[in-house]
Design a protein around this motif. Structure first.
Motif, PDB file in Angstrom:
ATOM      1  N   ALA A   1     -27.980   0.115 -20.079  1.00  0.00           N
ATOM      2  CA  ALA A   1     -29.223  -0.122 -20.814  1.00  0.00           C
ATOM      3  C   ALA A   1     -30.252   0.917 -20.404  1.00  0.00           C
ATOM      4  CB  ALA A   1     -29.757  -1.525 -20.546  1.00  0.00           C
ATOM      5  N   LEU A   2     -31.178   1.217 -21.291  1.00  0.00           N
ATOM      6  CA  LEU A   2     -32.288   2.126 -21.004  1.00  0.00           C
ATOM      7  C   LEU A   2     -33.442   1.315 -20.443  1.00  0.00           C
ATOM      8  CD1 LEU A   2     -33.425   5.069 -21.266  1.00  0.00           C
ATOM      9  CD2 LEU A   2     -34.398   4.330 -23.461  1.00  0.00           C
ATOM     10  N   GLU A   3     -33.865   1.658 -19.245  1.00  0.00           N
ATOM     11  CA  GLU A   3     -35.025   1.000 -18.644  1.00  0.00           C
ATOM     12  C   GLU A   3     -36.315   1.673 -19.119  1.00  0.00           C
ATOM     13  OE1 GLU A   3     -34.102  -0.887 -14.467  1.00  0.00           O
ATOM     14  OE2 GLU A   3     -33.992   1.274 -14.336  1.00  0.00           O
ATOM     15  N   VAL A   4     -37.447   1.068 -18.753  1.00  0.00           N
ATOM     16  CA  VAL A   4     -38.721   1.752 -18.976  1.00  0.00           C
ATOM     17  C   VAL A   4     -39.188   2.459 -17.708  1.00  0.00           C
ATOM     18  CG1 VAL A   4     -39.523   0.314 -20.866  1.00  0.00           C
ATOM     19  CG2 VAL A   4     -39.975  -0.393 -18.523  1.00  0.00           C
TER      20      VAL A   4
ATOM     21  N   LYS B   1     -25.217   9.443 -16.001  1.00  0.00           N
ATOM     22  CA  LYS B   1     -24.254   8.746 -16.877  1.00  0.00           C
ATOM     23  C   LYS B   1     -24.493   7.241 -16.999  1.00  0.00           C
ATOM     24  CE  LYS B   1     -20.557  11.906 -15.381  1.00  0.00           C
ATOM     25  NZ  LYS B   1     -19.167  11.967 -14.852  1.00  0.00           N
ATOM     26  N   ASN B   2     -25.696   6.800 -16.754  1.00  0.00           N
ATOM     27  CA  ASN B   2     -25.958   5.362 -16.699  1.00  0.00           C
ATOM     28  C   ASN B   2     -26.821   4.839 -17.844  1.00  0.00           C
ATOM     29  OD1 ASN B   2     -28.380   6.531 -16.022  1.00  0.00           O
ATOM     30  ND2 ASN B   2     -28.617   5.484 -14.066  1.00  0.00           N
ATOM     31  N   GLY B   3     -26.897   5.617 -18.921  1.00  0.00           N
ATOM     32  CA  GLY B   3     -27.752   5.226 -20.027  1.00  0.00           C
ATOM     33  C   GLY B   3     -29.121   5.868 -19.977  1.00  0.00           C
ATOM     34  N   ALA B   4     -29.355   6.712 -18.981  1.00  0.00           N
ATOM     35  CA  ALA B   4     -30.625   7.430 -18.877  1.00  0.00           C
ATOM     36  C   ALA B   4     -30.773   8.411 -20.037  1.00  0.00           C
ATOM     37  CB  ALA B   4     -30.711   8.183 -17.551  1.00  0.00           C
TER      38      ALA B   4
ATOM     39  N   PHE C   1     -43.549  16.539 -13.023  1.00  0.00           N
ATOM     40  CA  PHE C   1     -42.396  17.094 -13.732  1.00  0.00           C
ATOM     41  C   PHE C   1     -41.478  15.935 -14.121  1.00  0.00           C
ATOM     42  CE2 PHE C   1     -42.429  20.591 -10.176  1.00  0.00           C
ATOM     43  CZ  PHE C   1     -43.720  20.954 -10.525  1.00  0.00           C
ATOM     44  N   PRO C   2     -41.519  15.440 -15.342  1.00  0.00           N
ATOM     45  CA  PRO C   2     -40.598  14.368 -15.730  1.00  0.00           C
ATOM     46  C   PRO C   2     -39.152  14.845 -15.645  1.00  0.00           C
ATOM     47  CG  PRO C   2     -42.393  14.594 -17.318  1.00  0.00           C
ATOM     48  CD  PRO C   2     -42.453  15.795 -16.419  1.00  0.00           C
ATOM     49  N   THR C   3     -38.253  13.962 -15.257  1.00  0.00           N
ATOM     50  CA  THR C   3     -36.823  14.290 -15.223  1.00  0.00           C
ATOM     51  C   THR C   3     -36.075  13.464 -16.271  1.00  0.00           C
ATOM     52  OG1 THR C   3     -36.296  12.711 -13.440  1.00  0.00           O
ATOM     53  CG2 THR C   3     -36.960  14.927 -12.790  1.00  0.00           C
ATOM     54  N   VAL C   4     -35.977  12.146 -16.054  1.00  0.00           N
ATOM     55  CA  VAL C   4     -35.285  11.286 -17.022  1.00  0.00           C
ATOM     56  C   VAL C   4     -36.005   9.948 -17.122  1.00  0.00           C
ATOM     57  CG1 VAL C   4     -33.007  12.298 -16.619  1.00  0.00           C
ATOM     58  CG2 VAL C   4     -33.722  10.286 -15.298  1.00  0.00           C
ATOM     59  N   GLN C   5     -35.814   9.296 -18.270  1.00  0.00           N
ATOM     60  CA  GLN C   5     -36.134   7.875 -18.359  1.00  0.00           C
ATOM     61  C   GLN C   5     -34.897   7.146 -17.863  1.00  0.00           C
ATOM     62  OE1 GLN C   5     -38.011   6.503 -21.927  1.00  0.00           O
ATOM     63  NE2 GLN C   5     -37.652   4.346 -21.464  1.00  0.00           N
ATOM     64  N   ASN C   6     -35.080   6.286 -16.894  1.00  0.00           N
ATOM     65  CA  ASN C   6     -33.934   5.739 -16.164  1.00  0.00           C
ATOM     66  C   ASN C   6     -33.073   4.812 -17.007  1.00  0.00           C
ATOM     67  OD1 ASN C   6     -32.574   5.636 -13.602  1.00  0.00           O
ATOM     68  ND2 ASN C   6     -33.162   3.484 -13.493  1.00  0.00           N
ATOM     69  N   GLY C   7     -31.782   4.893 -16.766  1.00  0.00           N
ATOM     70  CA  GLY C   7     -30.847   3.939 -17.320  1.00  0.00           C
ATOM     71  C   GLY C   7     -30.294   3.076 -16.205  1.00  0.00           C
ATOM     72  N   ILE C   8     -29.616   2.043 -16.569  1.00  0.00           N
ATOM     73  CA  ILE C   8     -28.984   1.196 -15.568  1.00  0.00           C
ATOM     74  C   ILE C   8     -27.576   0.861 -16.045  1.00  0.00           C
ATOM     75  CG2 ILE C   8     -30.121  -0.828 -16.576  1.00  0.00           C
ATOM     76  CD1 ILE C   8     -29.912  -2.183 -13.840  1.00  0.00           C
ATOM     77  N   ALA C   9     -26.606   1.112 -15.196  1.00  0.00           N
ATOM     78  CA  ALA C   9     -25.213   0.756 -15.468  1.00  0.00           C
ATOM     79  C   ALA C   9     -24.852  -0.392 -14.543  1.00  0.00           C
ATOM     80  CB  ALA C   9     -24.295   1.949 -15.235  1.00  0.00           C
TER      81      ALA C   9
END
Length: 547
Positions: free
Chosen positions: A291-294, A332-335, A511-519
């Motif tokens: 899932a994509l987290e905020v 690879k976690n939905g980010a 410096f933004p990198t990714v919007q976090n995902g969670i696996a």
């Protein structure tokens, strides 16, 4: 009187993509007492340890998670992510939207005392009391509670907070403006009740051990060895114990997701997060959910460092690593790659659209342009090389990101040397607050559904302004966004927050990198837990486990 409904407007439009947040233990609960059969024991693997169980002394995800298991606030979220009434049995809202009157249900603390409106009044005033030094005091400001901004940011007496116990069962809250997301914010642990009489008895030990805390939630915090394991058992005196399926929750801290996955396979865990190559390994498993987290990952540059005070150097660093590869090939976690600071699925504006959908993009990956900015910055500094120390947490996601970005930087920016320094999260934060870093890889999960949950982090008065960024125009927008005048003009306020993001990333302040995902690996016997961590709060009340 307005009764609770499943239909709330923007205040309760809490989407499924959103992303997250004790009594005496003697005479513990028999796990089998509720059903007469085998106990429903839920075992949860976590990456980080518990800090404490005091609503106003912690603001980390693990502690917030346990808080919402052992305490009841006014609301939580149900399985559809809609507002669920807990202690608030009903409410009334004034015609001007500035006064809420909550009527509380009958409930008890785990020491037998009744839960009263005074427990909420005391707690919320404790939240903003400077002596408490609550890391989440800003949530009272975000909620728009009358005088909260003046108390937290301007030194007004905390007793002037607009909350009052009318009687044991009636809590009245005054707002500075008609805040559309006010009720939605009340799911946060910051707004949990605290019993003043009991707190006075145990003092600083409150929330530090199961024996020095009382609870009004579905579970009773039972044990804690501080670093590795902690547990809670079903509260037999909970007002809704009959509908609580889980008899015991056991949390186990497993920092290595390889080990956690093996524990999951062996049946020793019902839930764990995984990362990296493990996601490929479990790609076809029915237990895998992403899932994509905020939550947002980003770098703080230390503006006190002469090299990082140079905007060209910062621009080169912010645009010389491949965010798409970072999200898709490393994590690879939905980010998702983040060319923005305020994340997707966070908040809906007055126009009915997501903030991210009407915002711009910034600092896109562009190696050729980054090299030009780098050369320009080096020329201004009068050097052909720079060494920078990159600080980050010691969990797998932080390590993977830091190592990947460092390798990209050194490959794409000639003359750059990166020194990698990992620390436990708490230690890294302490060092960052002291300015002991050059670059700090950080993750933030919003406390509430508004762009300010991110944007206020970079104001000059913020405790999270690790990099010491300062822009008077930016500060003015952030300060104005908290005022009743601006809150009463939602579209103008919304537009100003877009302007703030423009300024912030135009200055390359982060410096933004990714919007976090969670696996996640989830036992198929466990239900209603798959996306709890991408919301504002966990809700173990609705989790069930088949025998």
């Amino acid at each position: 009187m307005k009764r609770f409904s499943k239909v709330f407007t923007a205040a309760v439009a809490l989407t499924a993509a959103l992303g997250l947040l004790a009594g005496c233990s003697d005479g513990g609960t028999d796990p089998t007492a509720s059903g007469g059969g085998s106990a429903h024991v839920l075992t949860v693997g976590k990456l980080l340890p518990l800090q404490a169980v005091d609503p106003h002394k912690v603001n980390d995800g693990m502690s917030n998670e346990v808080l919402t298991a052992v305490f009841d606030g006014l609301y939580s979220l149900d399985e559809n992510h809609e507002l669920e009434p807990l202690m608030a049995e009903s409410f009334e809202k004034s015609d001007d939207g500035l006064t809420y009157t909550f009527h509380l249900r009958d409930a008890k603390w785990s020491n037998g005392d009744p839960v009263t409106a005074a427990d909420f009044e005391f707690s919320w005033k404790r939240l903003v009391n400077p002596a408490t030094a609550a890391p989440n005091s800003n949530e009272a400001v975000a909620a728009g509670i009358k005088n909260a901004n003046e108390i937290v940011n301007q030194g007004m007496d905390y007793n002037q907070l607009g909350v009052k116990a009318i009687d044991d069962k009636t809590l009245q809250v005054e707002l500075a403006a008609d805040v559309p997301y006010f009720q939605a914010l009340l799911v946060r642990p910051a707004f949990l009740p605290v019993n003043e009489k009991y707190l006075d008895q145990v003092g600083d030990k409150y929330g530090q051990t199961p024996e020095t805390t009382i609870y009004n939630g579905p579970f009773i915090w039972d044990s804690w060895d501080f670093a590795n394991n902690f547990s809670a058992k079903k509260n037999p005196d909970y007002w809704n114990a009959a509908d609580t399926n889980i008899d015991e929750i056991k949390w186990q801290v497993v920092k290595d997701s390889q080990t956690a996955a093996l524990l999951q396979e062996s049946g020793d865990l019902d839930f764990t997060e995984i990362s990296g190559s493990l996601i490929d390994r479990y790609a076809d498993s029915p237990e895998l959910t992403t899932a994509l987290e905020v939550h947002m990952w980003y770098m703080y540059p230390n503006m006190q460092n002469p090299a990082l005070a140079n905007k060209d150097i910062r621009t080169a660093l912010a645009t010389s690593y491949d965010k798409a590869a970072l999200a898709n090939d490393v994590l690879k976690n939905g980010a998702e790659p983040a060319d923005y600071f305020v994340g997707k699925n966070l908040a809906v504006g007055p126009d009915g659209k997501q903030f991210r959908d009407t915002g711009d993009t910034y600092l896109a990956y562009d190696v050729d342009s980054a090299k030009k900015s780098w050369e320009k910055g080096l020329a201004t500094l009068g050097t052909d090389s720079v060494t920078l120390r990159l600080s980050y947490w010691d969990d797998e996601s932080s390590i993977a990101q830091a190592e990947y970005i460092a390798s990209q930087w050194e490959a794409n920016l000639p003359g750059l040397k990166i020194e990698l320094t990992s620390q436990p999260k708490a230690t890294a934060n302490e060092q960052a607050l002291a300015g002991d870093f050059d670059l700090y890889l950080f993750r933030w999960g919003p406390d509430y559904k508004d762009p300010m949950a991110f944007l206020e982090l970079l104001s000059s008065t913020s405790q999270r302004d690790f990099g010491k960024y300062s822009n008077p125009q930016y500060d003015a927008i952030i300060a104005a966004a908290r005022t009743p005048q601006m809150l009463s003009q939602p579209q103008e306020r919304w537009d100003s927050l877009h302007d703030a993001e423009d300024i912030l990333l135009g200055d390359v302040a982060v410096f933004p990198t990714v919007q976090n995902g969670i696996a996640m690996l989830i036992n198929p016997k466990v239900h209603n837990m798959d996306v709890r961590n991408v919301s504002l709060t966990w809700n173990y009340r609705i989790v069930t486990k088949d025998n």
